[in-house]
Scaffold this motif. Structure first.
Motif, PDB file in Angstrom:
ATOM      1  N   VAL A  71       0.847  -1.203   0.000  1.00  0.00           N
ATOM      2  CA  VAL A  71       0.000   0.000   0.000  1.00  0.00           C
ATOM      3  C   VAL A  71       0.880   1.249   0.000  1.00  0.00           C
ATOM      4  N   GLN A  72       1.880   1.253   0.875  1.00  0.00           N
ATOM      5  CA  GLN A  72       2.750   2.437   0.971  1.00  0.00           C
ATOM      6  C   GLN A  72       3.431   2.723  -0.361  1.00  0.00           C
ATOM      7  N   ILE A  73       3.986   1.694  -0.965  1.00  0.00           N
ATOM      8  CA  ILE A  73       4.737   1.902  -2.210  1.00  0.00           C
ATOM      9  C   ILE A  73       3.804   2.404  -3.312  1.00  0.00           C
ATOM     10  N   THR A  74       2.688   1.717  -3.525  1.00  0.00           N
ATOM     11  CA  THR A  74       1.835   2.117  -4.649  1.00  0.00           C
ATOM     12  C   THR A  74       1.139   3.454  -4.389  1.00  0.00           C
ATOM     13  N   SER A  75       0.990   3.849  -3.124  1.00  0.00           N
ATOM     14  CA  SER A  75       0.439   5.178  -2.819  1.00  0.00           C
ATOM     15  C   SER A  75       1.269   6.280  -3.456  1.00  0.00           C
ATOM     16  N   HIS A  76       2.544   6.007  -3.640  1.00  0.00           N
ATOM     17  CA  HIS A  76       3.434   7.024  -4.203  1.00  0.00           C
ATOM     18  C   HIS A  76       3.363   7.094  -5.718  1.00  0.00           C
ATOM     19  N   TYR A  77       2.521   6.260  -6.324  1.00  0.00           N
ATOM     20  CA  TYR A  77       2.447   6.237  -7.780  1.00  0.00           C
ATOM     21  C   TYR A  77       1.031   6.552  -8.256  1.00  0.00           C
ATOM     22  N   ALA A  78       0.531   7.743  -7.853  1.00  0.00           N
ATOM     23  CA  ALA A  78      -0.831   8.128  -8.238  1.00  0.00           C
ATOM     24  C   ALA A  78      -0.985   8.175  -9.758  1.00  0.00           C
ATOM     25  N   LEU A  79       0.109   8.422 -10.486  1.00  0.00           N
ATOM     26  CA  LEU A  79       0.010   8.526 -11.946  1.00  0.00           C
ATOM     27  C   LEU A  79       0.037   7.169 -12.637  1.00  0.00           C
ATOM     28  N   HIS A 136      -2.083   4.499 -11.283  1.00  0.00           N
ATOM     29  CA  HIS A 136      -3.184   3.840 -10.570  1.00  0.00           C
ATOM     30  C   HIS A 136      -3.135   3.946  -9.042  1.00  0.00           C
ATOM     31  N   GLY A 137      -1.984   4.278  -8.472  1.00  0.00           N
ATOM     32  CA  GLY A 137      -1.910   4.582  -7.039  1.00  0.00           C
ATOM     33  C   GLY A 137      -2.181   3.406  -6.121  1.00  0.00           C
ATOM     34  N   ALA A 138      -2.679   3.706  -4.920  1.00  0.00           N
ATOM     35  CA  ALA A 138      -2.897   2.717  -3.874  1.00  0.00           C
ATOM     36  C   ALA A 138      -4.035   1.759  -4.272  1.00  0.00           C
TER      37      ALA A 138
END
Lengths: 263, 263
Positions: free
Chosen positions: B177-185, B187-189
């Motif tokens: 969750v933490q890692i993908t939260s940083h990739y909003a561009l 698809h994000g969390a």
């Protein structure tokens, strides 16, 4: 005071709708996000939407209404953006023609309304972490500066980024960056920290908009992208007509500041 | 191998442009973001842009070109989106008419091109943190499911959100969750963690798109918004014409995955 309680966002909007609040909205419905409004005729709407997509820090869209729609769907369920803002500015070909308390009589079926996030939301989060907000302490408007940073143009719309400045003690800068990073929908992390000359600002004591604030010994000026940017860019493009909120007279939403955070 | 080195994004695009790469792009120009492409006639462009603004998790726009423009400005400086993708799909009124290697002869001055982030970027970040990506381990396509979550409609465009699923061990979910939260561009969390039935998925072994993957004992299915969503929504809207990349045949950008992170 006994028996008083703060108004909800809905109660506040009804007060405004009835014409009973003709002042800036800072401090109303605390905890809830307030929004900037830009209304443009449909022929400009794609280009302006594209401008916002290309410049998300100065232009953080939080709701866009379809052509002719004046009721918000996401930020509030019962709101009418023609009446629920205390004061509106009317611009024709980039010039301020007047300020009015509602825009029902000006409404056209081809108008597209854009609502943008406002730094009130992240300032509340900074204050909660004991990070000083100088212009609030000094009861002033935030100082804003035109920079030498060009926005990414889109169609008619182009121009420099406008920034707001808050002086921050060095030991609080990391935290200020961390906190505002979580609010991408209200301008997000700083775009510059330190030397104003690097972004084309000659004199911090002479802001282009708002008021100068004092900078204490050792404090560093920290710059955030500012919601004045889209307004300046729209005025420069001189559309036939543009309606906006009057400065400081914002649209009050049902969305908590915390709900705008991107954790 | 002695003397070999991976191709840069630019070299890879030239290879593709010359017609010398007719396969999926996974694994090419590692470390650089790849993008989904949707091209629509101008009359649909505002509504589709609005749809993406209203549904940023399934539709993370990373570049939109002005009407008629076929050269990217932000994701790559020298690219031509009419030739720099290995395979394109042509849809007329929502039906696949054919697949071609370039679209120069189909190009119209009123076409608007939308480039959207792709989960390849966050998968690379998950792998770097030793979080397993089952479909890569099993050499399959990621399993994708149509959910009961409605996208926010905009004009013609509406439909359910499509999600991708990755089984994650419980002790790695926080980090995922933490890692993908940083990739909003890209698809994000996650949009959902656990019980598939809650989002209308009956059988994880029968994905609507892609391949089923094995879920090990104790692993939890974690669901991310998926870039198939905008394609499904566009097909459902049956525009006169729509051009897209063929699945897996992406546009390779000059932007590092890390540059898409929103720290």
């Amino acid at each position: 005071m006994k028996g008083t309680h703060p108004l909800t966002p809905k109660e506040t909007r009804i007060l405004i709708r009835k014409g009973n609040w003709d002042k800036p909205t800072a401090g109303l419905a605390m905890g809830y996000a307030q929004a900037n409004l830009v209304i443009l005729p449909q022929k400009y709407a794609f280009d302006f939407l594209l401008f916002c997509q290309r410049n998300p820090k100065p232009c953080p869209l939080i709701e866009v209404l379809e052509p002719g729609q004046y009721r918000t769907k996401f930020l509030a369920m019962d709101a009418d953006i023609r009446t629920d803002i205390p004061r509106y500015n009317i611009y024709r070909r980039g010039k301020l023609e007047g300020t009015v308390k509602e825009i029902k009589n000006l409404w056209e079926s081809e108008f597209v309304s854009f609502l943008l996030g406002c730094s009130f939301s992240f300032e509340e989060a900074l204050l909660r972490s004991r990070i000083p907000i100088r212009h609030l302490e000094e009861n002033k408007n935030v100082p804003m500066y035109i920079t030498n940073i060009s926005c990414n143009p889109a169609g008619l719309f182009q121009g420099p980024m406008v920034v707001s400045m808050r002086p921050i003690p060095p030991d609080k800068i990391t935290q200020a960056v961390q906190i505002t990073s979580h609010y991408a929908l209200v301008h997000g992390a700083p775009i510059h920290i330190g030397d104003p000359a690097k972004i084309g600002i000659r004199n911090l004591r002479k802001p282009d908009f708002g008021d100068p604030v004092s900078i204490k010994k050792g404090e560093i000026p920290v710059f955030w992208a500012c919601g004045v940017t889209p307004q300046a860019v729209v005025m420069k493009a001189k559309p036939d007509l543009c309606l906006t909120h009057a400065p400081g007279h914002m649209f009050i939403t049902d969305v908590l500041n915390e709900e705008l955070a991107n954790f």
